[in-house]
Write a protein that holds these residues in place. Structure first.
Motif, PDB file in Angstrom:
ATOM      1  N   PRO A  29       0.819  -1.344  -0.015  1.00  0.00           N
ATOM      2  CA  PRO A  29       0.056   0.069  -0.046  1.00  0.00           C
ATOM      3  C   PRO A  29       0.869   1.372   0.086  1.00  0.00           C
ATOM      4  N   SER A  53      -7.066  -5.496  -6.478  1.00  0.00           N
ATOM      5  CA  SER A  53      -6.926  -5.485  -4.937  1.00  0.00           C
ATOM      6  C   SER A  53      -5.676  -5.511  -4.180  1.00  0.00           C
ATOM      7  N   GLY A  54      -4.749  -6.032  -5.013  1.00  0.00           N
ATOM      8  CA  GLY A  54      -3.239  -6.093  -4.443  1.00  0.00           C
ATOM      9  C   GLY A  54      -3.082  -7.147  -3.145  1.00  0.00           C
ATOM     10  N   LEU A  58      -7.599  -2.274   0.410  1.00  0.00           N
ATOM     11  CA  LEU A  58      -9.006  -1.268   0.329  1.00  0.00           C
ATOM     12  C   LEU A  58      -9.984  -2.287   0.278  1.00  0.00           C
ATOM     13  N   THR A  73     -10.661  -8.369  -7.065  1.00  0.00           N
ATOM     14  CA  THR A  73      -9.861  -9.235  -8.349  1.00  0.00           C
ATOM     15  C   THR A  73      -8.486  -8.633  -8.566  1.00  0.00           C
ATOM     16  N   ASP A  74      -7.518  -9.603  -8.917  1.00  0.00           N
ATOM     17  CA  ASP A  74      -6.274  -9.074  -9.243  1.00  0.00           C
ATOM     18  C   ASP A  74      -5.736 -10.178 -10.267  1.00  0.00           C
ATOM     19  N   VAL A  75      -4.822  -9.591 -11.357  1.00  0.00           N
ATOM     20  CA  VAL A  75      -4.521 -10.586 -12.274  1.00  0.00           C
ATOM     21  C   VAL A  75      -3.164 -11.209 -11.853  1.00  0.00           C
ATOM     22  N   GLY A 100      -7.882 -12.989 -11.697  1.00  0.00           N
ATOM     23  CA  GLY A 100      -8.444 -12.714 -13.534  1.00  0.00           C
ATOM     24  C   GLY A 100      -8.058 -11.176 -13.579  1.00  0.00           C
ATOM     25  N   ASP A 117      -8.841   1.083  -8.286  1.00  0.00           N
ATOM     26  CA  ASP A 117      -7.364   1.616  -8.107  1.00  0.00           C
ATOM     27  C   ASP A 117      -6.331   0.428  -8.572  1.00  0.00           C
ATOM     28  N   PHE A 132       6.134  -1.927  -8.417  1.00  0.00           N
ATOM     29  CA  PHE A 132       5.471  -3.066  -8.938  1.00  0.00           C
ATOM     30  C   PHE A 132       6.236  -4.096  -9.067  1.00  0.00           C
ATOM     31  N   PHE A 136       3.051  -6.261 -14.034  1.00  0.00           N
ATOM     32  CA  PHE A 136       1.455  -6.079 -13.745  1.00  0.00           C
ATOM     33  C   PHE A 136       1.255  -4.473 -13.628  1.00  0.00           C
ATOM     34  N   VAL A 145      -4.552   0.318 -18.733  1.00  0.00           N
ATOM     35  CA  VAL A 145      -5.324  -0.379 -17.812  1.00  0.00           C
ATOM     36  C   VAL A 145      -6.414   0.260 -17.137  1.00  0.00           C
TER      37      VAL A 145
HETATM   38  C1  LIG Z   1      -1.709   0.240  -7.674  1.00  0.00           C
HETATM   39  S1  LIG Z   1      -1.729  -1.342  -7.264  1.00  0.00           S
HETATM   40  C2  LIG Z   1      -3.141  -1.180  -5.830  1.00  0.00           C
HETATM   41  C3  LIG Z   1      -3.388  -2.357  -4.955  1.00  0.00           C
HETATM   42  C4  LIG Z   1      -4.313  -2.000  -3.832  1.00  0.00           C
HETATM   43  N1  LIG Z   1      -5.359  -1.527  -4.128  1.00  0.00           N
HETATM   44  C5  LIG Z   1      -3.376  -1.103  -2.829  1.00  0.00           C
HETATM   45  O1  LIG Z   1      -3.824   0.078  -2.418  1.00  0.00           O
HETATM   46  O2  LIG Z   1      -2.421  -1.720  -2.329  1.00  0.00           O
HETATM   47  C6  LIG Z   1      -2.674  -2.229  -8.450  1.00  0.00           C
HETATM   48  C7  LIG Z   1      -3.006  -3.313  -8.566  1.00  0.00           C
HETATM   49  O3  LIG Z   1      -3.617  -3.923  -9.765  1.00  0.00           O
HETATM   50  C8  LIG Z   1      -3.352  -5.243 -10.428  1.00  0.00           C
HETATM   51  N2  LIG Z   1      -3.381  -5.272 -11.599  1.00  0.00           N
HETATM   52  C9  LIG Z   1      -2.905  -4.806 -12.881  1.00  0.00           C
HETATM   53  N3  LIG Z   1      -3.574  -5.106 -13.914  1.00  0.00           N
HETATM   54  C10 LIG Z   1      -4.770  -5.589 -13.566  1.00  0.00           C
HETATM   55  C11 LIG Z   1      -5.624  -6.186 -14.368  1.00  0.00           C
HETATM   56  N4  LIG Z   1      -5.750  -6.045 -15.547  1.00  0.00           N
HETATM   57  N5  LIG Z   1      -6.704  -6.552 -13.610  1.00  0.00           N
HETATM   58  C12 LIG Z   1      -6.671  -6.800 -12.369  1.00  0.00           C
HETATM   59  N6  LIG Z   1      -5.714  -6.424 -11.614  1.00  0.00           N
HETATM   60  C13 LIG Z   1      -4.704  -5.811 -12.137  1.00  0.00           C
HETATM   61  C14 LIG Z   1      -1.713  -5.160  -9.827  1.00  0.00           C
HETATM   62  O4  LIG Z   1      -1.270  -6.617  -9.856  1.00  0.00           O
HETATM   63  C15 LIG Z   1      -1.836  -4.487  -8.377  1.00  0.00           C
HETATM   64  O5  LIG Z   1      -1.931  -5.392  -7.470  1.00  0.00           O
END
Ligand SMILES: C[S@@+](CC[C@H](N)C(=O)[O-])C[C@H]1O[C@@H](n2cnc3c(N)ncnc32)[C@H](O)[C@@H]1O
Length: 241
Positions: A29, A53-54, A58, A73-75, A100, A117, A132, A136, A145
């Motif tokens: 975070p 969601s990392g 959140l 969700t997170d990829v 996903g 986010d 990162f 991703f 994205v």
């Molecule tokens: C900026 S981080 C935010 C994480 C979390 N919300 C936080 O505040 O710590 C963005 C997240 O988006 C994910 N992400 C990137 N591309 C994505 C996609 N196409 N679908 C879902 N998640 C994705 C990343 O893996 C990362 O965990």
């Protein structure tokens, strides 16, 4: 994940304090997470989708603010594994993490709130920073994205639902905001704005300088420091469709 080193992280922002575990390859975070948490409005009983969601931070804030159901969700599979473990540690059974891209794992689910986010940092800046660790990032300009996320949100927001979106001068912010206004019309409201320091190793990167020279990203020089601007937006879906 037995062989993975993990460490505790205590969230002191809104909805906290609570402690979660982080691991290599999972987004830690940041100030953006903190500002997003400050900006979101959750009504008791809301269904919330947290895209990107990392660690789950959140999603946990939303649950602790009164959401009835939260889908993250997170990829990144490592992030989903960690977020699921964090939900168990916090005793938050209302939070459901699915692996996903964007809304792909949420067919048929509509939410009162989307926390958008998702990665929005250009790939070259992500590579020059350690934000990162698992890859991703947000695409060549950092807009790709988030714009895909905004497009996808149409089918997952209930009428009158709210989407919370971070943007910044560290990405092609104009492209993200044009997409937000195309989709949500005039119902795009700026909630918060902050000026934040940029880690030195970002400005030292030749690829990042090219992004600056081409005008994709904008940094402010203050003395020897470089700064970037962060903004948090609330985008509201029309009441009827
Ligand atoms: C900026 S981080 C935010 C994480 C979390 N919300 C936080 O505040 O710590 C963005 C997240 O988006 C994910 N992400 C990137 N591309 C994505 C996609 N196409 N679908 C879902 N998640 C994705 C990343 O893996 C990362 O965990």
């Amino acid at each position: 994940m037995e062989d993975l080193q993990e460490w505790p992280f205590t969230w002191e922002g809104r909805g906290g304090p609570f402690t979660i575990l982080l691991a290599p390859g999972v987004f830690a975070p940041t100030r953006t997470s903190f500002e997003m948490a400050e900006g979101i409005r959750i009504n008791p009983g809301d269904t919330v989708i947290d895209v990107g969601s990392g660690s789950g931070v959140l999603s946990f804030v939303a649950a602790r603010l009164g959401a009835a159901r939260v889908f993250g969700t997170d990829v990144n599979p490592k992030a989903i594994e960690m977020a699921r473990r964090n939900a168990v540690l916090l005793g938050l059974a209302t939070v459901d993490f699915r692996e996903g891209s964007l809304f792909e794992p949420l067919v048929g689910i509509r939410a009162d709130v989307v926390i958008g986010d998702v990665s929005g940092i250009p790939d070259d800046i992500a590579a020059a920073s350690d934000w990162f660790p698992g890859g991703f990032s947000g695409g060549p300009t950092g807009a790709e994205v988030p714009v895909a996320m905004l497009e996808g949100a149409r089918d997952h927001l209930a009428p009158g639902g709210r989407l919370y979106l971070p943007t910044g001068s560290i990405q092609d912010e104009g492209a993200v905001l044009r997409a937000a206004r195309r989709i949500f019309g005039p119902r795009v409201l700026k909630l918060r704005e902050r000026v934040l320091p940029l880690p030195g190793k970002i400005t030292e990167s030749a690829m990042v300088r090219r992004l600056m020279d081409s005008g994709v990203v904008r940094f402010i020089r203050r003395g020897s420091r470089m700064l970037w601007e962060l903004r948090i937006w609330e985008c509201t879906a029309p009441p009827e469709r």
